[in-house]
Design a protein around this motif. Sequence first.
Motif: not given
Length: 153
Positions: A77-85, A18-26
């Motif tokens: 899966a992948f969300d609408d923004y291209g992030r891996a779930l 893990v290189t960066r934590v953007f917020d509480g779930d990303t």
Amino acid sequence: MKSPVERQPLPWTYAARVTRVFDGDTLWVKPLAGGRYRKLRLDGVDAPEICQSGGPAARAALAALVLDQVVTVRVRAFDDYGRALAQVSAGGDDMAAALVRSGHAWSARWRRSLGPYAAEELQARAERKGVFVVDSAETPREFRRRHGPCPMP
């Protein structure tokens, strides 16, 4: 057109740092096997928005658990923004479950389902932890509906 990462058969599991934590779930990870950095969203939870009450604490809680750590990533899966779930685990512990148990995220609801971490949320509510210290805590979904997205820093 899907990227090579999105064409992987699912579920797909790999080890990463893990290189960066953007917020509480990303968060962002760098696969140990090499390749590009990847943006992930923790599957099954919804943490407060970074500009919402509890947002900075949720980010700090996730960072304390995983930042600079090697984790196991299981992409569903992948969300609408291209992030891996993804389910992210460290030392065998599910990080999404840990966040909900500590009161830093809600179990993601879908239609009538209370989500995969309903038991952890019930425990955090009973113990009045994190965002559940008040009964009227606004869910991130409701916050986004009323205020829109947080401004970019």
